[in-house]
Design an enzyme around this catalytic site. Structure first.
Site, PDB file in Angstrom:
ATOM      1  N   ILE A  82     -87.331   8.417  31.238  1.00 56.22           N
ATOM      2  CA  ILE A  82     -87.729   8.972  32.540  1.00 56.22           C
ATOM      3  C   ILE A  82     -88.610  10.213  32.384  1.00 56.22           C
ATOM      4  CG2 ILE A  82     -85.772  10.539  32.952  1.00 56.22           C
ATOM      5  CD1 ILE A  82     -85.704   9.286  35.840  1.00 56.22           C
ATOM      6  N   ASN A 101     -75.182  18.247  36.424  1.00 63.81           N
ATOM      7  CA  ASN A 101     -73.768  18.533  36.707  1.00 63.81           C
ATOM      8  C   ASN A 101     -73.740  19.660  37.729  1.00 63.81           C
ATOM      9  OD1 ASN A 101     -73.661  21.209  35.356  1.00 63.81           O
ATOM     10  ND2 ASN A 101     -74.121  19.954  33.578  1.00 63.81           N
ATOM     11  N   GLY A 115     -77.526  13.807  27.570  1.00 63.08           N
ATOM     12  CA  GLY A 115     -78.100  12.663  28.276  1.00 63.08           C
ATOM     13  C   GLY A 115     -79.456  12.935  28.902  1.00 63.08           C
ATOM     14  N   VAL A 116     -79.632  12.400  30.116  1.00 62.16           N
ATOM     15  CA  VAL A 116     -80.940  12.559  30.775  1.00 62.16           C
ATOM     16  C   VAL A 116     -81.159  14.019  31.170  1.00 62.16           C
ATOM     17  CG1 VAL A 116     -80.177  12.018  33.145  1.00 62.16           C
ATOM     18  CG2 VAL A 116     -82.480  11.430  32.430  1.00 62.16           C
ATOM     19  N   ASP A 117     -80.080  14.738  31.463  1.00 61.48           N
ATOM     20  CA  ASP A 117     -80.168  16.175  31.796  1.00 61.48           C
ATOM     21  C   ASP A 117     -80.796  16.924  30.621  1.00 61.48           C
ATOM     22  OD1 ASP A 117     -77.615  18.545  32.995  1.00 61.48           O
ATOM     23  OD2 ASP A 117     -79.795  18.525  33.183  1.00 61.48           O
ATOM     24  N   SER A 161     -74.577   8.769  36.851  1.00 57.19           N
ATOM     25  CA  SER A 161     -73.136   8.617  36.577  1.00 57.19           C
ATOM     26  C   SER A 161     -72.794   7.491  35.616  1.00 57.19           C
ATOM     27  CB  SER A 161     -72.326   8.415  37.875  1.00 57.19           C
ATOM     28  OG  SER A 161     -72.273   9.633  38.609  1.00 57.19           O
ATOM     29  N   GLY A 200     -73.545   7.188  32.461  1.00 62.75           N
ATOM     30  CA  GLY A 200     -73.455   7.597  31.048  1.00 62.75           C
ATOM     31  C   GLY A 200     -72.158   8.354  30.815  1.00 62.75           C
ATOM     32  N   VAL A 201     -72.304   9.643  30.568  1.00 64.80           N
ATOM     33  CA  VAL A 201     -71.140  10.502  30.304  1.00 64.80           C
ATOM     34  C   VAL A 201     -70.089  10.386  31.406  1.00 64.80           C
ATOM     35  CG1 VAL A 201     -70.481  12.956  30.312  1.00 64.80           C
ATOM     36  CG2 VAL A 201     -72.368  12.168  28.880  1.00 64.80           C
ATOM     37  N   TYR A 202     -70.572  10.194  32.631  1.00 66.25           N
ATOM     38  CA  TYR A 202     -69.614  10.142  33.764  1.00 66.25           C
ATOM     39  C   TYR A 202     -68.919   8.788  33.893  1.00 66.25           C
ATOM     40  CZ  TYR A 202     -70.863  14.776  35.583  1.00 66.25           C
ATOM     41  OH  TYR A 202     -71.030  16.143  35.762  1.00 66.25           O
TER      42      TYR A 202
HETATM   43  N1  APR Z   1     -84.447   8.413  30.488  1.00 66.72           N
HETATM   44  C1  APR Z   1     -83.790   7.566  31.328  1.00 66.72           C
HETATM   45  N2  APR Z   1     -82.461   7.383  31.298  1.00 66.72           N
HETATM   46  C2  APR Z   1     -81.769   8.080  30.370  1.00 66.72           C
HETATM   47  C3  APR Z   1     -82.361   8.985  29.463  1.00 66.72           C
HETATM   48  C4  APR Z   1     -83.766   9.139  29.549  1.00 66.72           C
HETATM   49  N3  APR Z   1     -84.448   9.972  28.744  1.00 66.72           N
HETATM   50  N4  APR Z   1     -81.390   9.524  28.676  1.00 66.72           N
HETATM   51  C5  APR Z   1     -80.235   8.969  29.072  1.00 66.72           C
HETATM   52  N5  APR Z   1     -80.445   8.088  30.084  1.00 66.72           N
HETATM   53  C6  APR Z   1     -79.504   7.242  30.810  1.00 66.72           C
HETATM   54  C7  APR Z   1     -78.192   6.935  30.137  1.00 66.72           C
HETATM   55  O1  APR Z   1     -78.334   5.868  29.203  1.00 66.72           O
HETATM   56  C8  APR Z   1     -77.351   6.529  31.345  1.00 66.72           C
HETATM   57  O2  APR Z   1     -77.578   5.164  31.664  1.00 66.72           O
HETATM   58  O3  APR Z   1     -79.137   7.939  31.983  1.00 66.72           O
HETATM   59  C9  APR Z   1     -77.928   7.385  32.487  1.00 66.72           C
HETATM   60  C10 APR Z   1     -77.032   8.546  32.929  1.00 66.72           C
HETATM   61  O4  APR Z   1     -76.342   9.061  31.788  1.00 66.72           O
HETATM   62  P1  APR Z   1     -76.067  10.635  31.605  1.00 66.72           P
HETATM   63  O5  APR Z   1     -77.328  11.309  31.269  1.00 66.72           O
HETATM   64  O6  APR Z   1     -74.922  10.759  30.648  1.00 66.72           O
HETATM   65  O7  APR Z   1     -75.633  11.147  33.058  1.00 66.72           O
HETATM   66  P2  APR Z   1     -74.243  10.996  33.840  1.00 66.72           P
HETATM   67  O8  APR Z   1     -73.473   9.806  33.405  1.00 66.72           O
HETATM   68  O9  APR Z   1     -74.612  11.139  35.283  1.00 66.72           O
HETATM   69  O10 APR Z   1     -73.432  12.286  33.342  1.00 66.72           O
HETATM   70  C11 APR Z   1     -73.898  13.548  33.744  1.00 66.72           C
HETATM   71  O11 APR Z   1     -73.804  14.428  31.542  1.00 66.72           O
HETATM   72  O12 APR Z   1     -75.608  15.275  30.425  1.00 66.72           O
HETATM   73  C12 APR Z   1     -74.505  15.618  31.155  1.00 66.72           C
HETATM   74  O13 APR Z   1     -75.140  17.661  32.246  1.00 66.72           O
HETATM   75  C13 APR Z   1     -74.880  16.280  32.461  1.00 66.72           C
HETATM   76  O14 APR Z   1     -72.639  16.906  32.954  1.00 66.72           O
HETATM   77  C14 APR Z   1     -73.664  16.000  33.287  1.00 66.72           C
HETATM   78  C15 APR Z   1     -73.281  14.592  32.849  1.00 66.72           C
END
Ligand code: APR
Length: 170
Positions: free
Chosen positions: A10, A23, A31-33, A121, A123-125
């Site tokens: 992304i 978060n 992750g994406v953050d 949500s 990924g980590v969530y």
């Molecule tokens: N581009 C697109 N999608 C991505 C990328 C990227 N560069 N990196 C990771 N992802 C995908 C993951 O594979 C997952 O499918 O984004 C989706 C969301 O995953 P997370 O980033 O873990 O987000 P989330 O599950 O909402 O958890 C949020 O994780 O990183 C911390 O600070 C964040 O506490 C918050 C929590």
């Protein structure tokens, strides 16, 4: 609004708004953050800190969204939203849908025409990807917008892409 799903990173997508799966503390993470802050640079975190300072308990409510600069990213803005953490014993689907609807409202208020979403949500969530994809599509379709014409779900792996393609065709 034209909705589509694509495989990609992304942080490389050329749209007006990139949505971050943040978060409530808005102080970055993995992750994406982490990818968005690394690629976008410190200007994003500086604005996140300023916004967080003005929020009740310095936290963004889950399901809500706020906008910052996109820094060095190809986009003009990053819209940060805090997704719900998966709970098998509690249905938090409405909060997840709200992440998409609210992010689109914030983007539309900015005058954005194109918006890219990750799988919030999922990924980590811990949200099951098929369920997350259905909530994502429902949340986008529930949004009332004037300017946004294009929504791109940018998925980081083939499993997520297949889930979103299925949700879009449903
Ligand atoms: N581009 C697109 N999608 C991505 C990328 C990227 N560069 N990196 C990771 N992802 C995908 C993951 O594979 C997952 O499918 O984004 C989706 C969301 O995953 P997370 O980033 O873990 O987000 P989330 O599950 O909402 O958890 C949020 O994780 O990183 C911390 O600070 C964040 O506490 C918050 C929590």
């Amino acid at each position: 609004m034209d909705l589509r799903a694509e495989r990609g990173n992304i942080t490389t997508v050329d749209v007006d708004v990139i949505v971050n799966a943040a978060n409530p503390g808005l102080l970055g993470g993995g992750g994406v953050d982490g990818a968005i802050h690394r690629a976008g640079g410190p200007a994003i975190l500086e604005e996140c800190r300023a916004i967080a300072a003005g929020l009740p308990e310095r936290r963004l409510a889950r399901g809500r969204a706020v906008a910052t600069t996109a820094g060095r990213l190809p986009a003009r803005w990053v819209v940060h939203t805090a997704g719900p953490i998966w709970a098998a014993t509690e249905d938090r689907s409405a909060v997840l849908r709200s992440c998409y609807t609210e992010s689109l409202r914030v983007a539309d208020d900015l005058g954005a025409h194109s918006v890219a979403f990750p799988a919030i949500s999922a990924g980590v969530y811990g949200w099951p990807i098929d369920h997350a994809a259905r909530q994502a599509v429902a949340g986008v379709r529930a949004a009332a917008v004037q300017h946004v014409q294009e929504v791109r779900f940018v998925l980081f792996d083939d499993r997520a892409l297949a889930a979103f393609e299925a949700a879009l065709s449903g």
